[in-house]
Scaffold this motif. Structure first.
Motif, PDB file in Angstrom:
ATOM      1  N   PHE A 114       0.866  -1.178   0.000  1.00 27.33           N
ATOM      2  CA  PHE A 114       0.000   0.000   0.000  1.00 27.33           C
ATOM      3  C   PHE A 114       0.897   1.221   0.000  1.00 27.33           C
ATOM      4  O   PHE A 114       1.728   1.392   0.888  1.00 27.33           O
ATOM      5  CB  PHE A 114      -0.885  -0.024   1.253  1.00 27.33           C
ATOM      6  CG  PHE A 114      -1.964   0.999   1.238  1.00 27.33           C
ATOM      7  CD1 PHE A 114      -3.184   0.724   0.649  1.00 27.33           C
ATOM      8  CD2 PHE A 114      -1.771   2.245   1.809  1.00 27.33           C
ATOM      9  CE1 PHE A 114      -4.195   1.670   0.637  1.00 27.33           C
ATOM     10  CE2 PHE A 114      -2.771   3.189   1.804  1.00 27.33           C
ATOM     11  CZ  PHE A 114      -3.987   2.905   1.214  1.00 27.33           C
ATOM     12  N   ASP A 115       0.737   2.078  -1.023  1.00 30.64           N
ATOM     13  CA  ASP A 115       1.600   3.250  -1.122  1.00 30.64           C
ATOM     14  C   ASP A 115       0.835   4.386  -1.796  1.00 30.64           C
ATOM     15  O   ASP A 115       0.327   4.216  -2.906  1.00 30.64           O
ATOM     16  CB  ASP A 115       2.857   2.900  -1.928  1.00 30.64           C
ATOM     17  CG  ASP A 115       3.877   4.015  -1.924  1.00 30.64           C
ATOM     18  OD1 ASP A 115       3.988   4.727  -0.907  1.00 30.64           O
ATOM     19  OD2 ASP A 115       4.582   4.169  -2.949  1.00 30.64           O
ATOM     20  N   ASN A 116       0.753   5.528  -1.127  1.00 33.45           N
ATOM     21  CA  ASN A 116       0.127   6.734  -1.678  1.00 33.45           C
ATOM     22  C   ASN A 116      -1.292   6.487  -2.199  1.00 33.45           C
ATOM     23  O   ASN A 116      -1.662   6.956  -3.269  1.00 33.45           O
ATOM     24  CB  ASN A 116       0.994   7.334  -2.789  1.00 33.45           C
ATOM     25  CG  ASN A 116       2.308   7.843  -2.270  1.00 33.45           C
ATOM     26  OD1 ASN A 116       2.398   8.353  -1.164  1.00 33.45           O
ATOM     27  ND2 ASN A 116       3.354   7.684  -3.073  1.00 33.45           N
ATOM     28  N   GLY A 117      -2.090   5.749  -1.452  1.00 36.48           N
ATOM     29  CA  GLY A 117      -3.476   5.511  -1.844  1.00 36.48           C
ATOM     30  C   GLY A 117      -3.661   4.452  -2.910  1.00 36.48           C
ATOM     31  O   GLY A 117      -4.756   4.290  -3.433  1.00 36.48           O
ATOM     32  N   LEU A 118      -2.590   3.737  -3.258  1.00 39.25           N
ATOM     33  CA  LEU A 118      -2.668   2.661  -4.244  1.00 39.25           C
ATOM     34  C   LEU A 118      -2.351   1.331  -3.577  1.00 39.25           C
ATOM     35  O   LEU A 118      -1.348   1.193  -2.884  1.00 39.25           O
ATOM     36  CB  LEU A 118      -1.685   2.891  -5.389  1.00 39.25           C
ATOM     37  CG  LEU A 118      -1.907   4.145  -6.236  1.00 39.25           C
ATOM     38  CD1 LEU A 118      -0.791   4.284  -7.253  1.00 39.25           C
ATOM     39  CD2 LEU A 118      -3.257   4.087  -6.929  1.00 39.25           C
ATOM     40  N   LEU A 119      -3.222   0.354  -3.795  1.00 37.77           N
ATOM     41  CA  LEU A 119      -2.989  -1.004  -3.320  1.00 37.77           C
ATOM     42  C   LEU A 119      -2.435  -1.794  -4.492  1.00 37.77           C
ATOM     43  O   LEU A 119      -3.072  -1.864  -5.552  1.00 37.77           O
ATOM     44  CB  LEU A 119      -4.296  -1.632  -2.826  1.00 37.77           C
ATOM     45  CG  LEU A 119      -4.217  -3.093  -2.417  1.00 37.77           C
ATOM     46  CD1 LEU A 119      -3.325  -3.265  -1.187  1.00 37.77           C
ATOM     47  CD2 LEU A 119      -5.605  -3.638  -2.149  1.00 37.77           C
ATOM     48  N   ILE A 120      -1.242  -2.358  -4.328  1.00 40.01           N
ATOM     49  CA  ILE A 120      -0.575  -3.085  -5.401  1.00 40.01           C
ATOM     50  C   ILE A 120      -0.473  -4.546  -4.989  1.00 40.01           C
ATOM     51  O   ILE A 120       0.084  -4.867  -3.937  1.00 40.01           O
ATOM     52  CB  ILE A 120       0.820  -2.500  -5.683  1.00 40.01           C
ATOM     53  CG1 ILE A 120       0.682  -1.031  -6.071  1.00 40.01           C
ATOM     54  CG2 ILE A 120       1.531  -3.300  -6.768  1.00 40.01           C
ATOM     55  CD1 ILE A 120       1.980  -0.259  -6.055  1.00 40.01           C
ATOM     56  N   ILE A 121      -1.017  -5.434  -5.831  1.00 42.96           N
ATOM     57  CA  ILE A 121      -1.016  -6.869  -5.555  1.00 42.96           C
ATOM     58  C   ILE A 121      -0.219  -7.558  -6.650  1.00 42.96           C
ATOM     59  O   ILE A 121      -0.515  -7.409  -7.842  1.00 42.96           O
ATOM     60  CB  ILE A 121      -2.451  -7.420  -5.509  1.00 42.96           C
ATOM     61  CG1 ILE A 121      -3.264  -6.663  -4.463  1.00 42.96           C
ATOM     62  CG2 ILE A 121      -2.441  -8.914  -5.212  1.00 42.96           C
ATOM     63  CD1 ILE A 121      -4.741  -6.935  -4.520  1.00 42.96           C
ATOM     64  N   GLU A 122       0.801  -8.293  -6.240  1.00 44.14           N
ATOM     65  CA  GLU A 122       1.663  -9.009  -7.182  1.00 44.14           C
ATOM     66  C   GLU A 122       1.123 -10.420  -7.396  1.00 44.14           C
ATOM     67  O   GLU A 122       0.750 -11.100  -6.440  1.00 44.14           O
ATOM     68  CB  GLU A 122       3.097  -9.090  -6.646  1.00 44.14           C
ATOM     69  CG  GLU A 122       3.743  -7.744  -6.355  1.00 44.14           C
ATOM     70  CD  GLU A 122       4.061  -6.948  -7.601  1.00 44.14           C
ATOM     71  OE1 GLU A 122       4.202  -7.548  -8.694  1.00 44.14           O
ATOM     72  OE2 GLU A 122       4.174  -5.718  -7.491  1.00 44.14           O
ATOM     73  N   LEU A 123       1.099 -10.853  -8.648  1.00 42.87           N
ATOM     74  CA  LEU A 123       0.642 -12.193  -9.008  1.00 42.87           C
ATOM     75  C   LEU A 123       1.710 -12.878  -9.837  1.00 42.87           C
ATOM     76  O   LEU A 123       2.455 -12.218 -10.566  1.00 42.87           O
ATOM     77  CB  LEU A 123      -0.655 -12.124  -9.829  1.00 42.87           C
ATOM     78  CG  LEU A 123      -1.807 -11.335  -9.227  1.00 42.87           C
ATOM     79  CD1 LEU A 123      -2.888 -11.132 -10.265  1.00 42.87           C
ATOM     80  CD2 LEU A 123      -2.358 -12.050  -8.027  1.00 42.87           C
ATOM     81  N   GLN A 124       1.766 -14.211  -9.731  1.00 41.32           N
ATOM     82  CA  GLN A 124       2.731 -14.968 -10.523  1.00 41.32           C
ATOM     83  C   GLN A 124       2.106 -16.294 -10.928  1.00 41.32           C
ATOM     84  O   GLN A 124       1.465 -16.966 -10.122  1.00 41.32           O
ATOM     85  CB  GLN A 124       4.012 -15.221  -9.738  1.00 41.32           C
ATOM     86  CG  GLN A 124       5.041 -15.988 -10.533  1.00 41.32           C
ATOM     87  CD  GLN A 124       6.351 -16.131  -9.783  1.00 41.32           C
ATOM     88  OE1 GLN A 124       6.459 -15.783  -8.625  1.00 41.32           O
ATOM     89  NE2 GLN A 124       7.339 -16.668 -10.456  1.00 41.32           N
ATOM     90  N   ARG A 125       2.311 -16.665 -12.187  1.00 40.96           N
ATOM     91  CA  ARG A 125       1.868 -17.967 -12.656  1.00 40.96           C
ATOM     92  C   ARG A 125       2.979 -18.971 -12.353  1.00 40.96           C
ATOM     93  O   ARG A 125       4.110 -18.813 -12.812  1.00 40.96           O
ATOM     94  CB  ARG A 125       1.584 -17.967 -14.147  1.00 40.96           C
ATOM     95  CG  ARG A 125       1.085 -19.316 -14.654  1.00 40.96           C
ATOM     96  CD  ARG A 125       0.975 -19.343 -16.157  1.00 40.96           C
ATOM     97  NE  ARG A 125       0.483 -18.099 -16.679  1.00 40.96           N
ATOM     98  CZ  ARG A 125      -0.687 -17.936 -17.274  1.00 40.96           C
ATOM     99  NH1 ARG A 125      -1.474 -18.951 -17.440  1.00 40.96           N
ATOM    100  NH2 ARG A 125      -1.056 -16.758 -17.725  1.00 40.96           N
TER     101      ARG A 125
END
Length: 159
Positions: A114-125
């Motif tokens: 969570f950074d500056n109002g953005l939620l970032i979710i990392e995905l990997q196959r």
């Protein structure tokens, strides 16, 4: 103008694809959500993906990220405001939300930041080794195949 596609003929002639047709029909109807919160999906590598949600006004402890089989759910519920707050204008959304993402097979959810109002979710196959394509070596045999001989019966005498 016709905006609905009928999948009934395909449903009758296929087995095991009900979930796929349900997803296609849901996409044709349009998602029931109002598009909040807005999000981006980007490919960050060969088998790497990133979902970025704009969740301005939320704190990390007010957001829940749940990964289930082939589905990622992001839920946000803001804490109640104090009674002494008097807004003249409230333009930052404070309503609860739930955003669902269908994940392909073997896609695993990694870290969420969570950074500056953005939620970032990392995905990997991550495809298991036993399901990855593999090269099969072709073994050599003897140049001439061995014959299997039938057992010799005693010759019949003709009288």
């Amino acid at each position: 103008m016709r905006t609905h596609f009928d999948f009934a003929p395909y449903r009758r002639s296929t087995v095991g694809f009900d979930h796929l047709f349900d997803l296609l029909e849901a996409g044709a109807r349009g998602d029931s959500s109002d598009g909040y919160p807005p999000f981006d999906i980007e490919r960050s590598g060969d088998d790497m993906y990133r979902i970025t949600l704009a969740v301005a006004g939320y704190r990390p402890d007010e957001i829940e990220v749940v990964a289930q089989r082939n589905q990622l759910t992001v839920t946000g519920r803001r804490a109640e405001d104090k009674e002494d707050s008097r807004y003249l204008h409230r333009g930052i959304a404070a309503r609860p939300f739930e955003r669902r993402f269908q994940l392909a097979d073997f896609v695993e959810v990694g870290a969420a930041t969570f950074d500056n109002g953005l939620l970032i979710i990392e995905l990997q196959r991550v495809v298991p080794e036993n399901l990855k394509p593999r090269k099969i070596a072709i073994g050599g045999g003897s140049p001439t195949p061995e014959r299997i001989e039938a057992p010799q019966d005693e010759a019949l005498e003709v009288a």
